[in-house]
Scaffold this motif. Structure first.
Motif, short mmCIF file in Angstrom:
data_model
loop_
_atom_site.label_atom_id
_atom_site.label_comp_id
_atom_site.label_asym_id
_atom_site.label_seq_id
_atom_site.Cartn_x
_atom_site.Cartn_y
_atom_site.Cartn_z
N ALA A 16 -12.15 -18.50 56.65
CA ALA A 16 -13.24 -17.82 55.95
C ALA A 16 -12.98 -16.33 55.85
CB ALA A 16 -14.56 -18.07 56.68
N ILE A 17 -12.39 -15.76 56.88
CA ILE A 17 -12.09 -14.32 56.85
C ILE A 17 -11.09 -14.00 55.75
CG2 ILE A 17 -10.93 -12.48 58.16
CD1 ILE A 17 -12.36 -13.57 60.64
N LEU A 26 -18.51 -18.27 52.68
CA LEU A 26 -19.71 -18.98 53.13
C LEU A 26 -19.57 -20.49 52.90
CD1 LEU A 26 -22.54 -16.56 51.98
CD2 LEU A 26 -21.71 -16.98 54.30
N ALA A 27 -18.99 -20.88 51.77
CA ALA A 27 -18.78 -22.30 51.50
C ALA A 27 -17.83 -22.92 52.52
CB ALA A 27 -18.25 -22.50 50.08
N ILE A 28 -16.78 -22.19 52.86
CA ILE A 28 -15.83 -22.68 53.87
C ILE A 28 -16.53 -22.82 55.21
CG2 ILE A 28 -13.82 -22.00 55.24
CD1 ILE A 28 -12.65 -20.83 52.62
N LEU A 29 -17.31 -21.81 55.59
CA LEU A 29 -18.00 -21.86 56.88
C LEU A 29 -18.98 -23.04 56.96
CD1 LEU A 29 -18.74 -18.13 57.72
CD2 LEU A 29 -17.25 -19.70 58.95
N VAL A 30 -19.71 -23.27 55.88
CA VAL A 30 -20.72 -24.33 55.91
C VAL A 30 -20.07 -25.71 55.81
CG1 VAL A 30 -22.66 -25.34 54.65
CG2 VAL A 30 -22.58 -22.88 55.06
N PHE A 31 -19.23 -25.91 54.79
CA PHE A 31 -18.73 -27.25 54.50
C PHE A 31 -17.53 -27.67 55.35
CE2 PHE A 31 -20.94 -26.17 50.52
CZ PHE A 31 -21.92 -27.15 50.60
#
Length: 74
Positions: A16-17, A26-31
């Motif tokens: 994500a960074i 944010l999509a990477i963090l959530v999904f």
């Protein structure tokens, strides 16, 4: 079990960074992070939940037995 979850969270955080935009991060963090980790912890903590529920049921049963013995003594 938790070391695997911590390792996965670290890898996803690093992904994500390095994402090119905030939306992608944010999509990477959530999904790839939050949802799979929640599912993993829920699935692999099943024996722990079962032990806790049995312990609570035993405690409630013990309290009920103590109340029954007190009412018999009166």
């Amino acid at each position: 079990m938790y070391i695997v979850a911590i390792g996965w969270a670290y890898v996803i955080l690093m992904m994500a960074i390095t994402a090119s935009s905030i939306g992608k991060a944010l999509a990477i963090l959530v999904f790839l992070g939050v949802l799979p980790l929640a599912l993993f912890v829920y699935a692999f903590d099943r024996p722990g939940r079962r032990r806790r529920s049995v312990a609570v049921a035993d405690e409630v049963a013990d309290q009920g037995d103590a109340a029954d013995s007190q009412s018999d003594q009166r």
